[in-house]
Design a protein around this motif. Structure first.
Motif, PDB file in Angstrom:
ATOM      1  N   SER A  30       1.524   9.851  -0.158  1.00 39.36           N
ATOM      2  CA  SER A  30       1.624   8.456  -0.579  1.00 39.36           C
ATOM      3  C   SER A  30       2.967   7.835  -0.207  1.00 39.36           C
ATOM      4  CB  SER A  30       1.441   8.338  -2.098  1.00 39.36           C
ATOM      5  OG  SER A  30       0.152   8.752  -2.480  1.00 39.36           O
ATOM      6  N   TYR A  31       3.843   8.627   0.368  1.00 38.27           N
ATOM      7  CA  TYR A  31       5.192   8.172   0.665  1.00 38.27           C
ATOM      8  C   TYR A  31       5.472   8.210   2.157  1.00 38.27           C
ATOM      9  CZ  TYR A  31       6.019   8.585  -4.307  1.00 38.27           C
ATOM     10  OH  TYR A  31       5.940   8.435  -5.662  1.00 38.27           O
ATOM     11  N   TRP A  52       2.917   7.420   6.284  1.00 38.67           N
ATOM     12  CA  TRP A  52       2.333   8.316   5.298  1.00 38.67           C
ATOM     13  C   TRP A  52       1.541   9.470   5.934  1.00 38.67           C
ATOM     14  CZ3 TRP A  52       1.521   3.062   5.790  1.00 38.67           C
ATOM     15  CH2 TRP A  52       2.215   2.233   4.893  1.00 38.67           C
ATOM     16  N   ASP A  98       9.712   6.323   0.376  1.00 42.69           N
ATOM     17  CA  ASP A  98       9.336   5.024  -0.189  1.00 42.69           C
ATOM     18  C   ASP A  98       7.835   4.867  -0.064  1.00 42.69           C
ATOM     19  OD1 ASP A  98      11.090   2.343  -0.902  1.00 42.69           O
ATOM     20  OD2 ASP A  98       9.063   1.894  -0.182  1.00 42.69           O
ATOM     21  N   THR A  99       7.231   4.178  -1.010  1.00 49.14           N
ATOM     22  CA  THR A  99       5.792   3.968  -0.928  1.00 49.14           C
ATOM     23  C   THR A  99       5.422   2.970   0.173  1.00 49.14           C
ATOM     24  OG1 THR A  99       6.001   2.347  -2.702  1.00 49.14           O
ATOM     25  CG2 THR A  99       5.329   4.583  -3.322  1.00 49.14           C
ATOM     26  N   SER A 100       6.372   2.159   0.568  1.00 45.99           N
ATOM     27  CA  SER A 100       6.099   1.191   1.626  1.00 45.99           C
ATOM     28  C   SER A 100       6.636   1.682   2.956  1.00 45.99           C
ATOM     29  CB  SER A 100       6.726  -0.160   1.289  1.00 45.99           C
ATOM     30  OG  SER A 100       8.142  -0.073   1.354  1.00 45.99           O
ATOM     31  N   ASP A 111      13.104   3.788  -2.368  1.00 46.64           N
ATOM     32  CA  ASP A 111      12.902   4.258  -3.740  1.00 46.64           C
ATOM     33  C   ASP A 111      13.657   5.547  -4.038  1.00 46.64           C
ATOM     34  OD1 ASP A 111       9.386   3.260  -3.787  1.00 46.64           O
ATOM     35  OD2 ASP A 111      11.206   2.137  -4.274  1.00 46.64           O
TER      36      ASP A 111
END
Length: 123
Positions: A30-31, A52, A98-100, A111
């Motif tokens: 997810s990252y 990802w 980071d998730t984005s 993050d």
């Protein structure tokens, strides 16, 4: 999310190193992940990023063709294979997550950050 970078060391110019970043997270896939570096007296700069699934990557011009970023979503790990190292590659290397996978990487507003690993390239 906890990140730990390792694999740094001292190498002669022209040599190779492989950095690893281990992530303690349940959903590693997810990252988006990436590497930054900071040399003494210089600002932190982006080195490489990977999406990802690993299908998309980005490299700074200064490392393009010499460094390769990869990830293993089963092992919760990311890697940076560094070949043809130059003295100007000397820096502390940090992994980040980071998730984005967008402007946050260009801005460095991510993050999660890991502790760095020192890479020293002698001439």
């Amino acid at each position: 999310v906890q990140l730990q970078a390792f694999g740094g060391g001292l190498v002669q110019a022209g040599g190779s190193l492989r950095l690893s970043c281990a992530a303690s997270v349940r959903t590693f896939s997810s990252y988006a992940m990436g590497w930054f570096r900071q040399a003494p007296g210089k600002e932190r700069e982006i080195v490489a990023t990977i999406s990802w699934s690993g299908s998309s990557t980005y490299y700074a011009d200064s490392v393009k063709g010499r460094f390769t970023i990869s990830r293993d979503n089963i092992k919760n790990a990311m890697y940076l294979q560094m070949n043809s190292l130059k003295p100007e590659d000397t820096a502390v290397y940090y992994c980040a997550a980071d998730t984005s996978y967008g402007s946050s990487w260009r801005l460095g507003t991510l993050d999660y950050w890991g502790r760095g690993t020192q890479v020293t390239v002698s001439s």
